[in-house]
Scaffold this motif. Structure first.
Motif, PDB file in Angstrom:
ATOM      1  N   ALA A  64      23.204   2.577  61.890  1.00 44.81           N
ATOM      2  CA  ALA A  64      22.042   2.042  62.555  1.00 44.81           C
ATOM      3  C   ALA A  64      23.612   2.043  63.419  1.00 44.81           C
ATOM      4  O   ALA A  64      22.788   2.375  65.475  1.00 44.81           O
ATOM      5  N   VAL A  65      24.388   1.699  63.389  1.00 45.28           N
ATOM      6  CA  VAL A  65      24.935   0.924  65.190  1.00 45.28           C
ATOM      7  C   VAL A  65      25.454   1.940  65.899  1.00 45.28           C
ATOM      8  O   VAL A  65      25.504   2.531  67.014  1.00 45.28           O
ATOM      9  N   PRO A  66      26.441   2.819  65.360  1.00 49.27           N
ATOM     10  CA  PRO A  66      26.797   3.954  65.880  1.00 49.27           C
ATOM     11  C   PRO A  66      25.311   5.148  66.435  1.00 49.27           C
ATOM     12  O   PRO A  66      25.662   5.736  67.275  1.00 49.27           O
ATOM     13  N   ALA A  67      24.562   5.101  65.567  1.00 51.31           N
ATOM     14  CA  ALA A  67      23.556   5.989  66.117  1.00 51.31           C
ATOM     15  C   ALA A  67      22.594   5.144  67.565  1.00 51.31           C
ATOM     16  O   ALA A  67      21.848   5.829  68.239  1.00 51.31           O
ATOM     17  N   LEU A  68      22.875   4.178  67.305  1.00 44.19           N
ATOM     18  CA  LEU A  68      21.977   2.922  68.228  1.00 44.19           C
ATOM     19  C   LEU A  68      22.786   3.434  69.623  1.00 44.19           C
ATOM     20  O   LEU A  68      22.328   3.758  71.411  1.00 44.19           O
ATOM     21  N   VAL A  69      24.707   3.282  69.441  1.00 40.92           N
ATOM     22  CA  VAL A  69      25.645   4.120  70.670  1.00 40.92           C
ATOM     23  C   VAL A  69      24.989   5.121  71.129  1.00 40.92           C
ATOM     24  O   VAL A  69      25.332   5.922  72.328  1.00 40.92           O
ATOM     25  N   PHE A  70      24.974   6.116  70.443  1.00 43.13           N
ATOM     26  CA  PHE A  70      24.862   7.593  70.497  1.00 43.13           C
ATOM     27  C   PHE A  70      22.976   7.738  71.351  1.00 43.13           C
ATOM     28  O   PHE A  70      23.622   8.787  72.167  1.00 43.13           O
ATOM     29  N   GLY A  71      22.607   6.929  70.900  1.00 46.69           N
ATOM     30  CA  GLY A  71      21.507   6.926  71.842  1.00 46.69           C
ATOM     31  C   GLY A  71      20.877   5.744  73.165  1.00 46.69           C
ATOM     32  O   GLY A  71      20.419   6.260  73.820  1.00 46.69           O
ATOM     33  N   ALA A  72      21.756   4.784  72.932  1.00 43.65           N
ATOM     34  CA  ALA A  72      22.036   4.293  74.789  1.00 43.65           C
ATOM     35  C   ALA A  72      22.675   4.428  75.184  1.00 43.65           C
ATOM     36  O   ALA A  72      22.573   2.886  76.346  1.00 43.65           O
ATOM     37  N   GLY A  73      24.337   4.080  74.310  1.00 45.58           N
ATOM     38  CA  GLY A  73      25.292   3.554  74.929  1.00 45.58           C
ATOM     39  C   GLY A  73      25.685   2.574  74.490  1.00 45.58           C
ATOM     40  O   GLY A  73      25.438   1.711  74.102  1.00 45.58           O
ATOM     41  N   GLY A 305      10.038  16.957  61.994  1.00 49.50           N
ATOM     42  CA  GLY A 305      10.011  17.760  63.518  1.00 49.50           C
ATOM     43  C   GLY A 305      10.553  16.771  64.029  1.00 49.50           C
ATOM     44  O   GLY A 305      10.842  17.399  65.247  1.00 49.50           O
ATOM     45  N   LYS A 306      11.125  15.575  63.659  1.00 52.25           N
ATOM     46  CA  LYS A 306      11.682  14.566  64.802  1.00 52.25           C
ATOM     47  C   LYS A 306      13.236  14.412  64.238  1.00 52.25           C
ATOM     48  O   LYS A 306      13.519  14.821  63.045  1.00 52.25           O
ATOM     49  N   PRO A 307      14.505  14.290  65.136  1.00 50.83           N
ATOM     50  CA  PRO A 307      15.914  14.715  65.365  1.00 50.83           C
ATOM     51  C   PRO A 307      15.318  13.078  64.349  1.00 50.83           C
ATOM     52  O   PRO A 307      15.376  11.910  65.145  1.00 50.83           O
ATOM     53  N   ASP A 308      16.551  12.890  63.120  1.00 49.82           N
ATOM     54  CA  ASP A 308      17.157  11.304  62.014  1.00 49.82           C
ATOM     55  C   ASP A 308      18.096  11.274  63.055  1.00 49.82           C
ATOM     56  O   ASP A 308      19.112  11.554  62.812  1.00 49.82           O
ATOM     57  N   THR A 309      18.166  10.151  64.100  1.00 50.71           N
ATOM     58  CA  THR A 309      19.598   9.567  64.720  1.00 50.71           C
ATOM     59  C   THR A 309      20.216   8.922  63.841  1.00 50.71           C
ATOM     60  O   THR A 309      21.338   8.703  63.497  1.00 50.71           O
ATOM     61  N   ASN A 310      19.554   8.887  62.501  1.00 49.82           N
ATOM     62  CA  ASN A 310      19.903   7.757  61.848  1.00 49.82           C
ATOM     63  C   ASN A 310      21.729   8.695  61.015  1.00 49.82           C
ATOM     64  O   ASN A 310      22.680   8.024  59.950  1.00 49.82           O
ATOM     65  N   THR A 311      21.423  10.289  60.989  1.00 48.29           N
ATOM     66  CA  THR A 311      21.999  11.035  60.285  1.00 48.29           C
ATOM     67  C   THR A 311      23.368  11.588  61.192  1.00 48.29           C
ATOM     68  O   THR A 311      24.320  12.100  61.103  1.00 48.29           O
ATOM     69  N   VAL A 312      23.648  10.687  62.283  1.00 46.02           N
ATOM     70  CA  VAL A 312      24.477  11.340  63.345  1.00 46.02           C
ATOM     71  C   VAL A 312      26.050  10.476  63.169  1.00 46.02           C
ATOM     72  O   VAL A 312      26.581  12.312  62.412  1.00 46.02           O
ATOM     73  N   VAL A 313      26.264   9.701  62.160  1.00 45.11           N
ATOM     74  CA  VAL A 313      27.732   9.658  61.337  1.00 45.11           C
ATOM     75  C   VAL A 313      27.769  10.688  59.888  1.00 45.11           C
ATOM     76  O   VAL A 313      28.499  10.988  60.065  1.00 45.11           O
ATOM     77  N   ALA A 451      10.103   6.444  75.417  1.00 45.39           N
ATOM     78  CA  ALA A 451      10.517   7.465  75.222  1.00 45.39           C
ATOM     79  C   ALA A 451      10.350   8.651  74.008  1.00 45.39           C
ATOM     80  O   ALA A 451       9.679  10.005  72.972  1.00 45.39           O
ATOM     81  N   LYS A 452       9.518   7.856  72.830  1.00 41.78           N
ATOM     82  CA  LYS A 452       8.825   8.054  71.560  1.00 41.78           C
ATOM     83  C   LYS A 452       7.570   8.002  70.706  1.00 41.78           C
ATOM     84  O   LYS A 452       6.719   8.087  70.526  1.00 41.78           O
ATOM     85  N   GLY A 453       7.085   7.875  72.390  1.00 42.90           N
ATOM     86  CA  GLY A 453       5.347   7.746  72.347  1.00 42.90           C
ATOM     87  C   GLY A 453       4.386   6.666  71.519  1.00 42.90           C
ATOM     88  O   GLY A 453       4.049   6.715  71.212  1.00 42.90           O
ATOM     89  N   LYS A 454       5.658   5.600  71.923  1.00 37.70           N
ATOM     90  CA  LYS A 454       4.988   4.484  70.842  1.00 37.70           C
ATOM     91  C   LYS A 454       3.840   3.726  71.780  1.00 37.70           C
ATOM     92  O   LYS A 454       5.061   3.296  72.679  1.00 37.70           O
ATOM     93  N   GLU A 455       2.785   3.300  71.737  1.00 42.69           N
ATOM     94  CA  GLU A 455       2.290   1.619  72.403  1.00 42.69           C
ATOM     95  C   GLU A 455       2.542   0.536  72.006  1.00 42.69           C
ATOM     96  O   GLU A 455       2.709  -0.237  73.373  1.00 42.69           O
ATOM     97  N   HIS A 456       3.139   0.476  70.888  1.00 40.08           N
ATOM     98  CA  HIS A 456       3.704  -1.124  70.437  1.00 40.08           C
ATOM     99  C   HIS A 456       4.186  -1.008  69.528  1.00 40.08           C
ATOM    100  O   HIS A 456       4.650   0.237  69.031  1.00 40.08           O
ATOM    101  N   PHE A 457       5.394  -1.938  69.473  1.00 43.05           N
ATOM    102  CA  PHE A 457       6.378  -2.158  68.595  1.00 43.05           C
ATOM    103  C   PHE A 457       7.057  -1.637  69.233  1.00 43.05           C
ATOM    104  O   PHE A 457       8.162  -1.356  68.273  1.00 43.05           O
ATOM    105  N   GLY A 458       7.354  -1.489  70.107  1.00 47.82           N
ATOM    106  CA  GLY A 458       8.395  -0.410  70.345  1.00 47.82           C
ATOM    107  C   GLY A 458       9.531  -0.671  71.049  1.00 47.82           C
ATOM    108  O   GLY A 458      10.685  -0.245  71.438  1.00 47.82           O
TER     109      GLY A 458
END
Length: 531
Positions: A64-73, A305-313, A451-458
């Motif tokens: 999750a940590v590198p996935a977050l860095v991958f997505g948000a820097g 159908g959505k990218p799973d950023t947890n698979t980045v590493v 970005a993820k189309g979520k109105e709540h708990f985003g």
């Protein structure tokens, strides 16, 4: 195929160690929570270092940590400062918690709250809070295992079911001794893989200069204003408060406290609070894998159908390493899920047994009955975690863990401050908990993720402009909810004290907080069993 064979062999070998652990330092009987749930309170410095390290730095952290860095820097690096500042913050309070727990036989933080504030209701609130906050954390270990299985082309839920069936079996048999023994192998594998990654992968993607340049170029094209390899003015405060809030929450989790209470004396805790920041160095290297993935052109696998950023590493390892070493790396992540999942299930089971089952149903429960109930509940907890991951969208499970961090912070006044003072009235602490919980959940509900189309708990970054402030800055919800909790707890405690309403009896004494292993009065009172 080579990757899966290496992964499976290492996984089976480590699982075998879990069963053998029942004979490691075997006591006369495992029929007590002291032995099954706390390893006999006998772990020395090395075992405790690996146990707590394996407990806090989980498989999900690995992905999750590198996935977050991958997505948000840069925002993804918040995990590094928080795992550094946490140890000086908790140094003294954990020593005090160990002493009073060792002297009175406390197994859970709720046991301490029960004795400190004389309130079974408050203790039950702390217990339920701990269980609720821990459940999604266990489920997220499954997310870590699933991510490496997907990278190996293994689909379906049957491998997860087999892995957790094995985990349940050896945890039931060996208790805390199983994750303590496995933690040695888990940490060794992770150190080997990470050191190899930071030395080998940069040479494959053009060096560190190219890694950071490529990452900056990606974030420059991103529509999100807060992305980048540096923080900007809108997210700096949230970064600092998220790091602080996460640090305050880390050792409130029941599984973290379980590792501390399993130590054999106060000196073991002191040494570990000084040595555990070494893991933060490795965590910083793990975070950099996110930038390496960007430079390596890694595309996360898709799920529904959505990218799973947890698979980045896992995809990065699959792309960059030879098959045999990729199998070793995948095993490190998979085994990294077993240690924390085992400790978390044990900690949650101990909370239920001591502070709900025994307190409200079977006050005269024997040590053996406590152990049996805790073993059975630990199985139920694991089954619940598996059901969560099978029935819910994994992304929603991540949201639950985010909520869990805000929830567990609301136990800080009772547990953390309770180790320093008993000034608070039990009614005030319950009122503060209710107010903080309501405020935290409301703010989380109000946060969208466009970005993820979520109105709540985003997310967990709350806009200060929503509080009427003229600023674009955001702040971590957990800190705001904790402030609400403290204000209400202080105010209600003052009112109750001034009104003369009787408070619960504190059955601890100042000497309890300095007791060590050789103290002749250790466990004389058996408060956890007799009150």
């Amino acid at each position: 195929m080579t990757e899966f064979i290496v992964f499976a062999v290492l996984f089976v070998l480590v699982s075998g160690m879990g069963f053998v652990a029942a004979r490691w330092r075997r006591p006369e009987t495992m029929d007590s929570l002291d032995e099954w749930g706390l390893g006999g309170r006998s772990f020395g410095s090395w075992i405790t270092w690996f146990l707590i390290g394996g407990d806090l730095y989980t498989a999900y952290t690995f992905v999750a940590v590198p996935a977050l860095v991958f997505g948000a820097g840069a925002a993804g690096f918040y995990a590094v400062p928080y795992t550094i500042v946490v140890y000086p913050l908790v140094f003294l309070v954990l020593i005090r918690l160990w002493s009073v727990s060792h002297r009175h036989g406390f197994v859970t933080p709720a046991d301490f709250v029960r004795a400190r504030f004389g309130s079974p209701t408050l203790a039950a609130v702390i217990a339920v809070t701990g269980i609720v906050a821990t459940m999604p954390y266990i489920a997220l270990q499954l997310v870590g295992i699933e991510s490496v299985l997907k990278a190996m082309g293994v689909n379906g839920h049957w491998p997860i079911l087999i892995a957790f069936a094995i985990l349940a079996a050896y945890t039931y048999q060996s208790g805390l001794r199983a994750p303590a023994l496995i933690a040695f192998v888990k940490d060794a594998l992770i150190y080997i893989v990470i050191i190899a990654a930071v030395l080998y992968i940069p040479s494959k993607v053009g060096g560190w200069g190219n890694i950071f340049d490529t990452a900056q170029a990606k974030f420059a094209k991103s529509p999100a204003p807060s992305d980048g390899i540096l923080l900007d003015g809108t997210n700096q405060l949230n970064y600092a408060m998220l790091a602080l809030g996460s640090a305050l929450a880390l050792f409130l989790y029941p599984h973290s406290i379980t590792g501390v209470l399993a130590s054999k004396n106060r000196d073991v805790i002191k040494r570990n609070m000084a040595a555990l920041p070494a893991y933060s160095f490795v965590l910083g290297l793990i975070a950099l894998l996110g930038y390496m993935a960007i430079a390596g052109g890694v595309k996360p696998l898709t799920s529904g159908g959505k990218p799973d950023t947890n698979t980045v590493v896992p995809v990065l390892f699959d792309k960059m390493f030879p098959d045999w070493f990729a199998g070793v790396a995948f095993a490190a992540v998979g085994i990294g899920a077993l240690v924390p999942a085992a400790i978390m299930s044990i900690a949650a089971a101990n909370l239920f047994t001591r502070n709900i089952y025994k307190e409200f149903w079977r006050k005269d429960a024997t040590d053996k009955e406590e152990a049996v109930v805790s073993k059975l509940v630990s199985l139920v907890v694991k089954v619940g975690a598996v059901v969560c991951i099978l029935a819910l969208d994994p992304e929603f499970s991540i949201d639950l863990q985010l909520i869990g961090g805000v929830i567990i912070l609301q136990t800080l006044p009772s547990v953390g401050l309770g180790l320093v003072t008993n000034w608070f009235h039990r009614g005030g602490l319950i009122a503060g908990w209710l107010a903080g919980m309501a405020a935290g959940l409301w703010m989380l509900y109000e946060i969208p993720n466009v970005a993820k189309g979520k109105e709540h708990f985003g997310g967990s970054a709350y806009k200060l402009s929503d509080l009427g402030l003229d600023t674009k800055m955001t702040v971590y919800v957990g800190i705001l909810a904790l402030l609400v909790n403290l204000v209400v707890a202080v105010a209600v405690s003052l009112v109750l004290k001034l009104s003369g309403l009787k408070d619960g009896e504190d059955v601890t004494t100042p000497d309890d907080y300095t007791a060590d292993e050789g103290d002749p009065k250790v466990r004389d009172l058996e408060i956890a069993s007799s009150t």
